[in-house]
Scaffold this active site. Structure first.
Site: not given
Ligand code: CP
Length: 306
Positions: A51, A80, A101, A129
């Site tokens: 979402r 890396k 995120r 969030h």
């Protein structure tokens, strides 16, 4: 330049303006269809998402802009060993705004300190969030018609659930908010949230273990999944994962105007048998997530549509 790290980055007045803009976008999508022509959004997702990533991308596309990004750390140069600060310096050369995120709390904050474009925290570990909170506020406003004077039940994983932490931070600024925290002892709201946020601001709350005991007094029930990815061992997760299952029998205990929200994804905590209940608002909620992220992109890019 503004970033969004926490719902507290916006005043209540600014939040109200943003929610009003999201409602206007829902009502008049054509008006906004070219608002971001020529602008680019980068989605930098070091953790899985359906979402949040795709609704940010849908939001930018609906505004006429373009998108780029990666959907796992493995498919970026993080694999890396590249640091978040070097990655954001790179993305600042390519995009106008980004959503990040990351599994580590504070990573989007590090990014915004090295960024020359607005950074949106799209979820950092068990911390915050904020765009989910914007989605939740818009949903509550749309289904109840207000954000004040409400009893909100927060159920499930209150320890690791970042959506719960962000929502509490946002709601305590409205008047007449009461919380009922519904969780097993092991998944209680952390001390720093209870003491530093709720107690300090004299917010009324109680803690219960049985969902049935809370149902009759709620205006909103906010269900959450047990956050498997934050557990240190599988055994504890398995013991906790089906602690709450909202079904038709429990819904009978709730008022007719109590709405059920869930940030999704759900696992077992909401039975599919209640998906057709008019009080199940969680699918509307994910649709509202697109409108509110459109409003957020416009706000952070300081784009105004007459
Ligand atoms: N609500 C939410 O954050 O969902 P995703 O993990 O699918 O983005």
């Amino acid at each position: 330049m503004r970033h969004l790290m926490s719902p507290l980055d916006f005043s209540v007045e600014e939040l109200d303006e943003l929610l009003t803009l999201a409602q206007d976008i829902e009502a008049h999508p054509d008006k906004y269809a070219h608002a971001c022509d020529g602008k680019k959004l980068a989605t930098l997702f070091y953790e899985p998402s359906t979402r949040t990533r795709l609704s940010h991308e849908a939001a930018m596309l609906n505004l006429g802009g373009s998108i780029m990004g990666f959907s796992s750390a493995d498919s970026s140069s993080a694999a890396k060993g590249e640091s978040v600060s070097d990655t954001i310096r790179t993305i600042s050369c390519y995009a106008d705004i980004c959503a990040m995120r990351h599994p580590k709390e504070g990573a989007p904050m590090v990014a915004c300190q090295h960024s020359s474009i607005p950074v949106i925290n799209a979820g950092d570990g068990g911390h915050q969030h904020p765009t989910q909170t914007l989605t939740d506020l818009l949903t509550i406003l749309n289904v109840k018609g207000r954000l004040n004077n409400m009893t909100i039940g927060l159920c499930g994983d209150l320890k690791f659930g970042r959506t719960v932490h962000s929502l509490i931070h946002a709601l305590v600024r409205y008047t007449g908010i009461k919380f009922v925290m519904i969780s097993p002892e092991e998944l209680r709201l952390p001390d720093y949230m209870r003491h530093d946020v709720l107690d300090k601001q004299n917010i009324s709350y109680k803690e219960v273990v049985r969902l049935e005991d809370a149902m009759p007094e709620l205006d909103i029930l906010y269900m959450t999944r047990v956050q498997k990815e934050r557990f240190f061992n599988e055994e504890d997760y398995v013991r906790m994962k089906d602690f709450y299952i909202l079904d038709k029998k429990k819904m009978k205990l709730a008022p007719e105007d109590m709405y059920v929200l869930h940030p999704l994804p759900r696992v077992n905590e909401i039975s599919v048998e209640i998906d057709d209940d008019p009080r199940a608002a969680y699918f509307k909620q994910m649709q509202y997530g697109v409108y509110v992220r459109m409003a957020l992109i416009l706000t952070l890019l300081d784009i105004h549509v007459d």
